[in-house]
Structure formats: structure tokens, C-alpha cells
Scaffold this active site. Structure first.
Site, PDB file in Angstrom:
ATOM      1  N   LYS A 117     -31.512 -54.549 -16.882  1.00 57.03           N
ATOM      2  CA  LYS A 117     -31.920 -55.951 -16.952  1.00 57.03           C
ATOM      3  C   LYS A 117     -31.206 -56.637 -18.104  1.00 57.03           C
ATOM      4  CE  LYS A 117     -35.989 -56.302 -19.868  1.00 57.03           C
ATOM      5  NZ  LYS A 117     -37.239 -56.979 -20.096  1.00 57.03           N
TER       6      LYS A 117
ATOM      7  N   LYS B 146     -37.994 -48.503 -25.283  1.00 53.64           N
ATOM      8  CA  LYS B 146     -37.653 -49.022 -26.603  1.00 53.64           C
ATOM      9  C   LYS B 146     -37.468 -47.904 -27.623  1.00 53.64           C
ATOM     10  CE  LYS B 146     -39.004 -53.809 -26.439  1.00 53.64           C
ATOM     11  NZ  LYS B 146     -39.599 -54.941 -27.150  1.00 53.64           N
TER      12      LYS B 146
ATOM     13  N   LYS C  32     -30.724 -58.808 -24.792  1.00 46.73           N
ATOM     14  CA  LYS C  32     -29.864 -59.039 -25.934  1.00 46.73           C
ATOM     15  C   LYS C  32     -29.459 -57.717 -26.595  1.00 46.73           C
ATOM     16  CE  LYS C  32     -29.388 -61.966 -29.794  1.00 46.73           C
ATOM     17  NZ  LYS C  32     -29.662 -61.405 -31.094  1.00 46.73           N
TER      18      LYS C  32
HETATM   19  P1  AMP Z   1     -38.439 -60.502 -24.518  1.00 44.41           P
HETATM   20  O1  AMP Z   1     -37.262 -61.226 -25.032  1.00 44.41           O
HETATM   21  O2  AMP Z   1     -38.112 -59.121 -24.015  1.00 44.41           O
HETATM   22  O3  AMP Z   1     -39.640 -60.557 -25.416  1.00 44.41           O
HETATM   23  O4  AMP Z   1     -38.884 -61.279 -23.180  1.00 44.41           O
HETATM   24  C1  AMP Z   1     -39.494 -62.542 -23.168  1.00 44.41           C
HETATM   25  C2  AMP Z   1     -39.907 -62.880 -21.756  1.00 44.41           C
HETATM   26  O5  AMP Z   1     -38.766 -62.951 -20.905  1.00 44.41           O
HETATM   27  C3  AMP Z   1     -40.861 -61.874 -21.106  1.00 44.41           C
HETATM   28  O6  AMP Z   1     -41.837 -62.555 -20.343  1.00 44.41           O
HETATM   29  C4  AMP Z   1     -39.968 -61.040 -20.216  1.00 44.41           C
HETATM   30  O7  AMP Z   1     -40.657 -60.549 -19.098  1.00 44.41           O
HETATM   31  C5  AMP Z   1     -38.898 -62.047 -19.803  1.00 44.41           C
HETATM   32  N1  AMP Z   1     -37.608 -61.397 -19.599  1.00 44.41           N
HETATM   33  C6  AMP Z   1     -36.846 -60.785 -20.540  1.00 44.41           C
HETATM   34  N2  AMP Z   1     -35.687 -60.323 -20.018  1.00 44.41           N
HETATM   35  C7  AMP Z   1     -35.734 -60.627 -18.697  1.00 44.41           C
HETATM   36  C8  AMP Z   1     -34.836 -60.424 -17.608  1.00 44.41           C
HETATM   37  N3  AMP Z   1     -33.661 -59.827 -17.773  1.00 44.41           N
HETATM   38  N4  AMP Z   1     -35.191 -60.894 -16.400  1.00 44.41           N
HETATM   39  C9  AMP Z   1     -36.369 -61.527 -16.210  1.00 44.41           C
HETATM   40  N5  AMP Z   1     -37.259 -61.756 -17.195  1.00 44.41           N
HETATM   41  C10 AMP Z   1     -36.955 -61.311 -18.420  1.00 44.41           C
HETATM   42  N1  TRP Z   2     -44.546 -57.912 -24.691  1.00 45.10           N
HETATM   43  C1  TRP Z   2     -43.920 -59.127 -24.256  1.00 45.10           C
HETATM   44  C2  TRP Z   2     -42.412 -58.876 -24.088  1.00 45.10           C
HETATM   45  O1  TRP Z   2     -41.908 -57.861 -24.498  1.00 45.10           O
HETATM   46  C3  TRP Z   2     -44.140 -60.259 -25.239  1.00 45.10           C
HETATM   47  C4  TRP Z   2     -45.594 -60.563 -25.379  1.00 45.10           C
HETATM   48  C5  TRP Z   2     -46.375 -60.291 -26.460  1.00 45.10           C
HETATM   49  C6  TRP Z   2     -46.431 -61.190 -24.418  1.00 45.10           C
HETATM   50  N2  TRP Z   2     -47.638 -60.719 -26.266  1.00 45.10           N
HETATM   51  C7  TRP Z   2     -47.711 -61.279 -25.019  1.00 45.10           C
HETATM   52  C8  TRP Z   2     -46.216 -61.683 -23.149  1.00 45.10           C
HETATM   53  C9  TRP Z   2     -48.790 -61.860 -24.338  1.00 45.10           C
HETATM   54  C10 TRP Z   2     -47.301 -62.251 -22.452  1.00 45.10           C
HETATM   55  C11 TRP Z   2     -48.569 -62.324 -23.051  1.00 45.10           C
HETATM   56  O2  TRP Z   2     -41.769 -59.695 -23.529  1.00 45.10           O
END
Ligand code: AMP
Ligand code: TRP
Length: 337
Positions: A196, A109, A199
Site C-alpha cells: 500500500k 510496523k 511514506k
Molecule cells: P496513516 O498515515 O497510516 O496514519 O493513515 C492515515 C489514514 O489514511 C488512515 O485512515 C489510513 O487508513 C489511510 N491510509 C493510509 N495509507 C493508505 C493507502 N495507501 N490507501 C488507503 N488509505 C490509506
Molecule cells: N491508527 C490509525 C492509523 O494508523 C490512526 C488513528 C489513531 C485513528 N486513532 C484513530 C484512526 C481513531 C481512526 C480513529 O492510520
């Protein structure tokens, strides 16, 4: 009943990576476990962000989660439960600087922020965010945490923090949470399947689960497959594998088997156009109900918002209870609630 905790950042639309990697599982687990699911807005401040957009995105994702089948009673907004940040501070003192420097998501990030601008602002919040995540999980004394494989390291950190806390206070207070991985572990970007689906990569790389049929078909149609002649060499390239994974995750297990068979048959050679059409059909079928339900929910915005505020207040009681005990065990002062 065992307790489940998971969370999602309100960073915009829910794409198929989020859905197949996380939310689909959240919905299923509600039948078997006591589930607590957070929209973690404090986490969304760790990257450069816009305050009014943050508030809008928080509500937007809540409506989306409900349309996807998450029960409103299981949902809360993190900033309505400020105990998370208080426990996060306490946990800062149970986490080493070295541990945080090893978090690969921080590296990814911060690289992302720096991409366009070498001197870009990297906040301490971004560095520290896995500690807040540990607080999110442990404050509900969750047994299981359904997440994508990318969160493995953060979960391990939460277990380390819990163990260190338990050792310091001389009591097995926190149970060590375990990850629950969903079947489709990782969905890849459509335009660059080496990454992966996310967005932040840009519009061509992901599809929202509420995408209109026409754009959905177009995006699947232009998904990157083989770069050379991988199929003839018997190699399944990441882009093709990604299409197969989505087909299966959308519930088309038999069709998936059948098309894999055709793909592997050297006499036939499955056309990628046909594969893409099957994937698009299955995704359109799956999402049409979501789109309808979301429209209905948006027509009752005020009511739904009140419902979420109430469920957050109810869930907060669990967090308050833990924090009170943690402060007691840590030697801090406690005012009576
Ligand atoms: P985020 O939008 O990065 O906070 O992700 C929210 C949830 O979706 C988290 O549990 C991530 O592990 C899962 N996630 C995000 N992007 C992917 C992806 N491309 N494939 C599988 N899981 C994902
Ligand atoms: N860090 C997770 C992500 O990037 C989001 C998240 C924050 C999370 N707190 C959590 C996921 C607690 C599981 C449990 O997707």
C-alpha cells in the site's frame, strides 16, 4: 445528529493514499454528521521519532487538512486532550494481551523498525497503540469511524473493548462504533504496487497531495504497471488497477469508464502512457486548489494556530464528560472539574 470520529498521525505529508483512503471522505461527511477529527500526536511517538519534528509535523498536517477542506472547528490535537491517554489506561485493563498480539499492523510496523536492525527498539507504545485508538474513538462516543480497510482490525478491537466495559459496569454505556469505508479502499505504492502507498516505503512510492506538478507527472509517469504481458492475457495488474482507482477517485468517472472500455478492448489496447497522462492531468487539476489554499493559510499561521487551540479546548469538553462518567462507572475517584 450522528457523530463521526477519525484521526490521522502527524507523520509528514498527506499522500494520495491518505487522501483517497481517508481525508476526502472526512471532508464530504462534514455536511451530514457532527464530525470530530484528531491529529493524533501521541500515536506518532510509537515509532522511533524526533521530538521537534513531531511538533512541526503536527502543525503542518493541520494546515494541510484545512487546505483539503476540513473545517477548523472539527479539528483537535490529541495531546491537547489528555483524557485520551487516561481512558487509554482504563481500556488497557479491558483488553487482553492475546488480542494485541493478533494485530497485524503491530507485526508490520515492528518488522519495519527491525528491517535495518534486528535488535531495534520496539516500544510497548507500539504494541499498545490500538488501545489508545479505542480510547480516541469511544471517548467521543462516535457512531461511525471513517477509515481505510487497514484499520478494520483496530475498529473491531474498539468494539470488543466497549462491549467488555459495558458488561463489567453493567450498563450499555458505550455505543459500538461502526466503520465507514470510502470507495477507493486502498491506494497502492507506485514503485511497488504489491504494497500500500505509504511514506515509510520511500520517496518513489508515494505522492504528496501538495506535490509540484512537475514531480507529480514524473512520479505517475514512472509508476510500475505490467511486469510481463498481463494486458494481452486479460489480467489487470495491481499497478494498472491503482492508476484506474486514482482516476476515478479524482472525480473522472466518465473518463474512467471510457478508458476501462479501451483497456478491455482487445483490438485497441490502451497505451499506459495515455492512461498515466490522464491520471496525472486529473490529479494536477484536483490539487491546484489545495496548493493555493495552503499558501493562504500559511500566511496567517498565528491566527490559525490559535483557532485550532480553541477548537481543541472545545472538543476536550466532550472528552472530559465521557471520562468523568467512565471513572464513576469504573469505581475510580472523580475530582469535580
Ligand atoms: P496513516 O498515515 O497510516 O496514519 O493513515 C492515515 C489514514 O489514511 C488512515 O485512515 C489510513 O487508513 C489511510 N491510509 C493510509 N495509507 C493508505 C493507502 N495507501 N490507501 C488507503 N488509505 C490509506
Ligand atoms: N491508527 C490509525 C492509523 O494508523 C490512526 C488513528 C489513531 C485513528 N486513532 C484513530 C484512526 C481513531 C481512526 C480513529 O492510520
Amino acid at each position: 445528529m450522528k457523530r463521526i470520529l477519525s484521526a490521522i498521525q502527524p507523520t509528514g505529508e498527506i499522500h494520495f493514499g491518505n487522501y483517497f483512503g481517508a481525508v476526502q471522505n472526512w471532508v464530504r461527511l462534514q455536511d451530514e454528521y457532527q464530525c470530530v477529527y484528531g491529529v493524533v500526536d501521541y500515536h506518532a511517538m510509537t515509532m522511533p521519532y524526533n521530538p521537534s519534528k513531531l511538533r512541526e509535523n503536527t502543525w503542518d498536517i493541520l494546515f494541510s487538512l484545512m487546505a483539503l477542506g476540513v473545517k477548523p472547528d472539527n479539528l483537535f490535537i490529541q495531546s491537547l486532550v489528555p483524557e485520551h491517554t487516561e481512558l487509554g489506561w482504563i481500556f488497557n485493563c479491558f483488553c487482553s494481551y492475546g488480542e494485541l498480539t493478533r494485530m497485524t499492523q503491530f507485526k508490520d510496523k515492528s518488522d519495519q523498525v527491525k528491517e535495518g536492525d534486528k535488535d531495534a527498539f520496539i516500544s510497548v507504545g507500539l504494541f499498545d497503540y490500538p488501545v489508545l485508538q479505542a480510547a480516541d474513538i469511544l471517548i467521543y462516543r462516535a457512531d461511525y469511524v471513517p477509515v481505510g480497510k487497514d484499520q478494520e482490525q483496530h475498529l473491531e478491537l474498539a468494539r470488543n473493548i466497549a462491549t467488555r466495559f459495558n458488561n463489567t459496569v453493567g450498563k450499555e454505556y458505550f455505543v459500538l462504533p461502526e466503520a465507514l469505508y470510502s470507495e477507493a479502499l486502498k491506494i497502492r505504492s507506485l514503485a511497488d504496487p504489491t504494497k500500500k502507498m505509504s511514506k515509510s516505503l520511500g520517496d518513489r512510492h508515494y505522492i504528496s497531495v501538495f506535490e509540484e506538478e512537475k514531480t507529480l507527472r514524473k512520479k505517475i509517469g514512472s509508476a510500475v504497471t505490467d511486469l510481463g504481458d498481463e494486458q494481452s492475457q486479460g489480467i489487470m495488474s495491481p499497478g494498472v488497477e491503482n492508476l484506474f482507482i486514482m482516476l476515478k477517485a479524482a472525480g473522472k468517472k466518465e473518463l474512467h469508464e471510457q478508458l476501462i472500455g479501451l483497456y478491455q478492448d482487445p483490438e485497441i489496447k490502451l497505451s499506459y502512457k495515455d492512461l498515466k497522462e490522464a491520471v496525472a492531468d486529473s490529479l494536477v487539476l484536483m490539487t491546484s486548489g489545495f496548493i493555493e489554499l495552503r499558501k493562504e493559510l500559511l500566511a496567517n499561521k498565528k491566527e490559525i494556530k490559535n483557532q485550532i487551540k480553541e477548537s481543541s479546548a472545545e472538543i476536550r469538553k466532550l472528552a472530559q464528560e465521557t471520562l468523568k462518567e467512565v471513572k464513576e462507572l469504573s469505581g475510580l475517584q472523580n475530582v469535580k472539574f
